[in-house]
Design a protein around this motif. Structure first.
Motif, PDB file in Angstrom:
ATOM      1  N   GLU A  88      32.813  -5.209  25.344  1.00 56.45           N
ATOM      2  CA  GLU A  88      31.979  -5.519  26.204  1.00 56.45           C
ATOM      3  C   GLU A  88      30.885  -6.510  26.194  1.00 56.45           C
ATOM      4  O   GLU A  88      29.850  -6.191  25.042  1.00 56.45           O
ATOM      5  N   MET A  89      30.868  -7.038  27.163  1.00 57.52           N
ATOM      6  CA  MET A  89      30.244  -8.389  27.075  1.00 57.52           C
ATOM      7  C   MET A  89      28.612  -8.513  28.201  1.00 57.52           C
ATOM      8  O   MET A  89      28.959  -8.217  29.301  1.00 57.52           O
ATOM      9  N   PRO A  90      27.407  -8.029  27.490  1.00 58.26           N
ATOM     10  CA  PRO A  90      26.065  -7.868  27.974  1.00 58.26           C
ATOM     11  C   PRO A  90      26.227  -9.426  28.600  1.00 58.26           C
ATOM     12  O   PRO A  90      25.842  -9.902  28.430  1.00 58.26           O
ATOM     13  N   LYS A  91      25.410  -8.894  30.060  1.00 59.33           N
ATOM     14  CA  LYS A  91      24.959 -10.539  31.250  1.00 59.33           C
ATOM     15  C   LYS A  91      23.362 -10.472  30.544  1.00 59.33           C
ATOM     16  O   LYS A  91      23.207  -9.198  32.143  1.00 59.33           O
ATOM     17  N   TYR A  92      22.497 -11.029  30.938  1.00 57.92           N
ATOM     18  CA  TYR A  92      20.933 -10.324  30.718  1.00 57.92           C
ATOM     19  C   TYR A  92      20.362 -10.870  31.392  1.00 57.92           C
ATOM     20  O   TYR A  92      19.069 -10.474  32.189  1.00 57.92           O
ATOM     21  N   VAL A  93      20.617 -12.353  32.200  1.00 60.38           N
ATOM     22  CA  VAL A  93      19.704 -13.347  33.187  1.00 60.38           C
ATOM     23  C   VAL A  93      20.941 -13.116  34.485  1.00 60.38           C
ATOM     24  O   VAL A  93      22.073 -13.055  35.064  1.00 60.38           O
ATOM     25  N   THR A  94      20.281 -11.822  35.029  1.00 62.36           N
ATOM     26  CA  THR A  94      21.547 -11.602  36.864  1.00 62.36           C
ATOM     27  C   THR A  94      20.283 -11.575  37.816  1.00 62.36           C
ATOM     28  O   THR A  94      19.760 -11.612  37.772  1.00 62.36           O
ATOM     29  N   GLU A  95      21.253 -11.680  38.785  1.00 60.83           N
ATOM     30  CA  GLU A  95      20.130 -11.099  39.905  1.00 60.83           C
ATOM     31  C   GLU A  95      19.627 -10.202  40.460  1.00 60.83           C
ATOM     32  O   GLU A  95      18.488 -10.567  40.820  1.00 60.83           O
ATOM     33  N   SER A  96      19.814  -9.434  39.381  1.00 60.26           N
ATOM     34  CA  SER A  96      19.165  -7.183  39.685  1.00 60.26           C
ATOM     35  C   SER A  96      17.941  -7.346  39.122  1.00 60.26           C
ATOM     36  O   SER A  96      17.237  -6.548  39.681  1.00 60.26           O
ATOM     37  N   VAL A 100      20.420  -5.608  33.569  1.00 55.97           N
ATOM     38  CA  VAL A 100      21.636  -6.048  32.622  1.00 55.97           C
ATOM     39  C   VAL A 100      23.269  -5.293  32.932  1.00 55.97           C
ATOM     40  O   VAL A 100      22.976  -3.921  33.274  1.00 55.97           O
ATOM     41  N   ASP A 101      23.964  -6.432  33.217  1.00 57.27           N
ATOM     42  CA  ASP A 101      25.352  -6.104  33.839  1.00 57.27           C
ATOM     43  C   ASP A 101      26.305  -6.376  32.288  1.00 57.27           C
ATOM     44  O   ASP A 101      26.357  -7.342  31.207  1.00 57.27           O
ATOM     45  N   THR A 102      26.916  -5.204  31.967  1.00 59.87           N
ATOM     46  CA  THR A 102      28.812  -5.615  31.325  1.00 59.87           C
ATOM     47  C   THR A 102      29.713  -5.807  31.452  1.00 59.87           C
ATOM     48  O   THR A 102      29.884  -5.440  32.729  1.00 59.87           O
ATOM     49  N   VAL A 103      30.755  -6.390  31.301  1.00 57.75           N
ATOM     50  CA  VAL A 103      31.983  -7.295  31.758  1.00 57.75           C
ATOM     51  C   VAL A 103      32.155  -7.064  30.472  1.00 57.75           C
ATOM     52  O   VAL A 103      32.583  -6.961  29.743  1.00 57.75           O
ATOM     53  N   GLY A 104      33.721  -6.565  30.732  1.00 57.45           N
ATOM     54  CA  GLY A 104      35.239  -5.788  30.075  1.00 57.45           C
ATOM     55  C   GLY A 104      35.514  -7.225  29.236  1.00 57.45           C
ATOM     56  O   GLY A 104      36.390  -8.376  29.934  1.00 57.45           O
ATOM     57  N   VAL A 105      35.570  -7.681  28.040  1.00 53.34           N
ATOM     58  CA  VAL A 105      36.446  -8.957  27.762  1.00 53.34           C
ATOM     59  C   VAL A 105      37.942  -8.291  26.794  1.00 53.34           C
ATOM     60  O   VAL A 105      37.872  -7.212  26.129  1.00 53.34           O
ATOM     61  N   ARG A 106      38.697  -9.431  26.448  1.00 55.78           N
ATOM     62  CA  ARG A 106      40.014  -8.707  26.111  1.00 55.78           C
ATOM     63  C   ARG A 106      40.372  -8.488  25.018  1.00 55.78           C
ATOM     64  O   ARG A 106      39.211  -8.533  23.929  1.00 55.78           O
ATOM     65  N   PRO A 107      40.958  -7.599  24.239  1.00 51.83           N
ATOM     66  CA  PRO A 107      41.144  -7.452  23.189  1.00 51.83           C
ATOM     67  C   PRO A 107      41.403  -7.837  21.913  1.00 51.83           C
ATOM     68  O   PRO A 107      41.871  -8.779  22.269  1.00 51.83           O
ATOM     69  N   LYS A 108      40.658  -7.348  20.565  1.00 52.96           N
ATOM     70  CA  LYS A 108      40.687  -8.196  19.609  1.00 52.96           C
ATOM     71  C   LYS A 108      42.799  -8.433  19.064  1.00 52.96           C
ATOM     72  O   LYS A 108      43.530  -7.606  19.033  1.00 52.96           O
ATOM     73  N   VAL A 109      42.801  -9.358  18.009  1.00 54.76           N
ATOM     74  CA  VAL A 109      43.749  -9.657  17.604  1.00 54.76           C
ATOM     75  C   VAL A 109      44.847  -8.166  16.868  1.00 54.76           C
ATOM     76  O   VAL A 109      43.813  -7.267  16.127  1.00 54.76           O
ATOM     77  N   GLY A 110      45.764  -7.786  17.198  1.00 54.40           N
ATOM     78  CA  GLY A 110      46.256  -6.506  17.121  1.00 54.40           C
ATOM     79  C   GLY A 110      46.489  -5.180  17.103  1.00 54.40           C
ATOM     80  O   GLY A 110      46.548  -3.786  16.513  1.00 54.40           O
ATOM     81  N   VAL A 111      45.178  -5.237  17.928  1.00 56.76           N
ATOM     82  CA  VAL A 111      44.696  -4.487  19.856  1.00 56.76           C
ATOM     83  C   VAL A 111      45.581  -3.545  20.343  1.00 56.76           C
ATOM     84  O   VAL A 111      46.075  -2.509  20.954  1.00 56.76           O
TER      85      VAL A 111
END
Length: 837
Positions: free
Chosen positions: A271-279, A282-293
């Protein structure tokens, strides 16, 4: 000297460590001729608003292109005649009737079907009249004429449809369901009945009668549907538990190829946190899996007979080497290492050991095929190309370990259709990302394709008659962007036949004519389009210091006319250093093509400082004579050159444009061959330009950031400082598609990951290091830098710092961030490379 390390949470202000600050000005003249960081790093519209996405008008009398609006990210559509007219912005009220790029033409090129704003149109090229054939809110796309040209196929909201152009009747190509047949489903239902279900049947006759009536009615409806030829073909019940990954209708409408696979599991993701947001939260966004996963996909191919309403699975067992295991040696090594580790553990008692052995033997027996034969490796279907008459289909498949690629032919009219290989490419490293183009000639007489089988991306032609293959273009140079001429006489393509750093348009005749070069632009052709009549080429061309512009070449005379000039006076007024292209000799078979930025002069106090810039991606070409993706960096290099630096930008091993061996030199060993190339470049700078070997800096972004870390960690005596921008610090944390090709997976090949990941060698840091990273980077996630920072802290390292950019992705978007980042890079070089080591 005072040593320090620091992590900067915000990209603002000058937060370089005291040891990195610039000292007294000792530059020759200290004159950058007006080239400043503030100029370079502003919105790039200041230097040019280059034409984008250029295409021909349907009649070939004009061209269209898009151009960025002044002071905005919006693009406007422009039209331009061929007689020296000024480009004119297309008014909004005209957009609904303007020619569009793409679409499909009839064989005589008299009609065109295309999609505009989600609806389909047919255009009569003789009269210029358009007829709209759909008007929906769903959106239609990818329209193509069927073989007899009286119908078109197209997609609407994920459904493949066919439309009769005369009657207007529209129907779904086929009803495909991944489920058991009704009979199978009923049998399973009966088998799965519980006690209470059976008790109800036994007690209540009315319930039994109602159930039988429903079954009888449903059976009758199926019988009527089977004899109703006006209904959609099907339903075709394909294996339950699969999901569709693609469908491809034959041009004659008789056959459908369906690609399917098991559903992808929910792979674990960060999960990638986004610290500077309109609200403010802190928002979070899912990112791609790691190699081998990432879950392994395994595509299956089904052929549906839409006339006879039957289907069969096209087996891949006969594909060459499909049952090989190119990584068996690694699996054997891993098993051996595991056995040796077990031997070092406490040995269990004999009875327990015997039981364990028995269980293992039973498990092995269960996993083997009954006949002991190796199973085919999992594959992915990349694309399907039907022959224009629908009699054959070419299917490109790749093994999921990316060691093999096949082009297989399917002849649906055969008694037992199958995937028959006409081309097989094996690469012990990995199949390249480029050179995967292929298509049938318009008349269906042959199939052309690109392949690296010679060691370079060359052009081949396969003819069904006699099943013959011949190479028709390319030797120790590469081919891309193939396009057939409207008359079917030529194949046009981009190639670097003269020098690997220069790309021009060539053509080869389909009746045995040799390859000939048809353009001679200064720099390189980035892309081209043939005119509707095949007599002209619309070019997008550029050079190392000139952004892309449009031109047209008349093929009969060879005349080349420039169509646009969008570079600003402000850019043209600056005395940019045009790089020199040098083929630097190394210890391997090929020279390293390099861009060199320097101004003749001396450096007060000894030899001149040198900087090695490392392009990103690994597999890209940046030292070619074309407008670079790294244009800001190029302008920065001009500024450094005026300050007395010598800057080199090398297409190191792993780069594109120089053949298969060059790109695969890093297999299972990322970072080491590249450093050898940089050493050759540094030796050349020292020898040819009096660069002080004690004053070498290195910097780059992404893959370039990775290489800056490898340089400082592995060769601290060579480099005085380095800037690592958005770097990969540990390949075990990068994505699967890119990484597994080069390093396999961490579980299978830990050795490759450990010798290729900078975090493994952080102990070697002994020189000033700057790391800059966007915190919204969903490509190389910010976690990479955080993990390395913690490692450096625990190692007690000094003279390093991190600058974080809270609102930036992998490629920065804000001019303020670019400026802040390069102020830091500049101060690092000024504060380190002008000081005695």
């Amino acid at each position: 000297m005072l040593k320090t390390n620091r992590i900067c949470a915000l990209g603002a202000g000058v937060l370089l460590a005291p040891g990195l600050l610039a000292g007294p000005d000792s530059r020759v003249g200290a004159d950058t001729h007006g080239i400043t960081l503030e100029l370079i790093m502003q919105d790039p519209a200041w230097l040019a608003r280059s034409p984008e996405g250029a295409y021909w008008a349907d009649d070939g009398d004009a061209v269209y292109f898009r151009r960025q609006r002044v002071g905005s990210d919006l693009r406007d559509l422009y039209t331009l005649g061929l007689d020296g007219d000024e480009a004119e912005r297309v008014a909004d009220e005209r957009l609904a009737g303007i020619d569009v790029a793409g679409g499909d033409w009839t064989r005589d090129r008299s009609r065109k079907v295309f999609s505009r704003e989600g609806d389909l149109f047919i255009k009569d090229l003789a009269t210029g009249q358009e007829r709209q054939i759909t008007r929906t809110s769903a959106g239609e796309s990818n329209a193509r004429f069927m073989a007899d040209e009286s119908m078109v196929m197209f997609w609407r909201s994920g459904t493949l449809l066919v439309r009769d152009l005369e009657s207007g009747l529209e129907w779904e190509a086929a009803d495909v369901q991944f489920a058991k047949t009704p009979e199978e489903a009923q049998k399973k239902k009966e088998k799965d009945k519980k006690y209470l279900d059976r008790q109800q049947d036994r007690f209540f006759e009315v319930l039994r009668d109602q159930h039988e009536a429903r079954e009888e009615g449903e059976k009758r409806r199926r019988e009527l549907r089977e004899i109703d030829r006006s209904d959609v073909p099907g339903p075709f019940y394909l294996p339950d538990g699969l999901e569709e990954r693609g469908r491809h209708l034959s041009p004659d409408g008789k056959w459908l190829i369906v690609i399917a696979a098991k559903p992808v599991k929910g792979d674990k993701r960060d999960e990638m946190p986004k610290y500077v947001t309109e609200s403010g939260y802190v928002d979070t966004v899912g990112v791609r899996p790691k190699v081998g996963v990432e879950s392994e996909r395994d595509h299956r191919v089904f052929l549906l007979d839409l006339v006879g309403e039957s289907w069969s699975e096209l087996k891949r067992d006969a594909l060459p080497a499909i049952k090989d295991d190119p990584l068996a040696w690694l699996r054997d090594k891993a098993a051996k290492d595991e056995d040796e580790a077990d031997e070092n553990d406490e040995k269990p008692d004999e009875d327990a050991e015997g039981e364990d052995d028995k269980d293992d033997d039973d498990k092995d027996d269960d996993e083997d095929d009954t006949d002991g034969e190796q199973k085919p490796r999992p594959v992915s279907v990349w694309s399907v190309r039907w022959r224009p008459d629908g009699s054959m289909a070419a299917v490109m498949l790749r093994s999921n370990d990316n060691k093999d690629r096949w082009i297989a032919m399917v002849e649906p009219g055969d008694d037992e259709p199958s995937l028959e290989s006409i081309h097989h490419l094996r690469d012990e490293a990995w199949i390249g990302w480029n050179f995967n183009e292929y298509a049938w000639l318009e008349d269906g007489s042959a199939l052309w394709y690109l392949s690296e089988e010679s060691g370079y991306g060359n052009l081949y032609l396969w003819t069904p008659q006699g099943a013959q293959t011949q190479r028709i273009a390319g030797e120790r140079w590469e081919v891309s962007s193939v396009s057939e001429s409207p008359d079917g006489a030529w194949l046009y393509f981009r190639g670097n036949s003269e020098r690997p750093i220069e790309h021009q348009v060539h053509r080869v005749g389909l009746e045995g004519q040799d390859v000939e070069r048809v353009t001679d632009v200064k720099g390189s052709v980035e892309s081209f389009r043939l005119s509707p009549d095949g007599g002209r080429l619309l070019l997008t061309a550029s050079s190392a210091i000139r952004p892309p512009e449009l031109g047209v070449v008349r093929l009969e005379s060879g005349r080349h006319d420039n169509l646009t000039s969008t570079v600003t006076d402000a850019y043209l007024a600056m005395p940019w250093i045009e790089p020199t292209f040098v083929a630097i000799e190394g210890d391997h078979a090929q020279p390293i093509w390099t861009k060199v930025y320097e101004v003749d002069g001396s450096w007060e106090g000894g030899g001149r400082p040198g900087v090695v810039f490392v392009h990103g991606a690994g597999y890209t070409q940046n030292s070619d004579d074309a407008w670079p993706y790294y244009f800001r960096e190029q302008m920065f290099h001009s500024m450094l050159a005026y300050l007395g630096y010598v800057v080199i930008d090398m297409d190191y091993r792993a780069s594109a444009g120089y053949g298969r061996d060059w790109r695969t030199a890093i297999y299972r060993n990322m970072g080491r061959p590249e450093l050898e190339d940089f050493s050759d470049g540094i030796d050349w700078m020292v020898r040819e330009h009096a660069v002080d070997p004690e004053k070498i800096g290195i910097y780059g972004g992404s893959y370039g950031g990775f290489m800056a870390l490898m340089a400082l960690f592995l060769e601290p005596d060579t480099y005085a400082c380095g800037a690592s921008l958005r770097p990969v610090t540990d390949w075990a944390h990068y994505n699967h598609g890119y990484t597994s090709n080069i390093l396999n997976t961490p579980e299978l090949d830990p050795e490759a990951f450990e010798r290729s990941s900078p975090i493994e060698f952080a102990q070697g840091l002994d020189d000033p290091l700057l790391i800059c990273h966007g915190m919204l980077d969903d490509n190389v996630v910010y976690q990479d830098t955080v993990r390395l920072a913690q490692r450096l802290i625990e190692l007690g390292k000094q003279d390093w710092e991190v600058a974080a950019y809270p609102l930036e992705p992998h490629s920065f978007t804000e001019a303020s961030s670019w400026l802040d980042e390069y102020r830091r890079v500049y101060k690092l070089f000024e504060g380190t490379l002008r000081r005695p080591r």
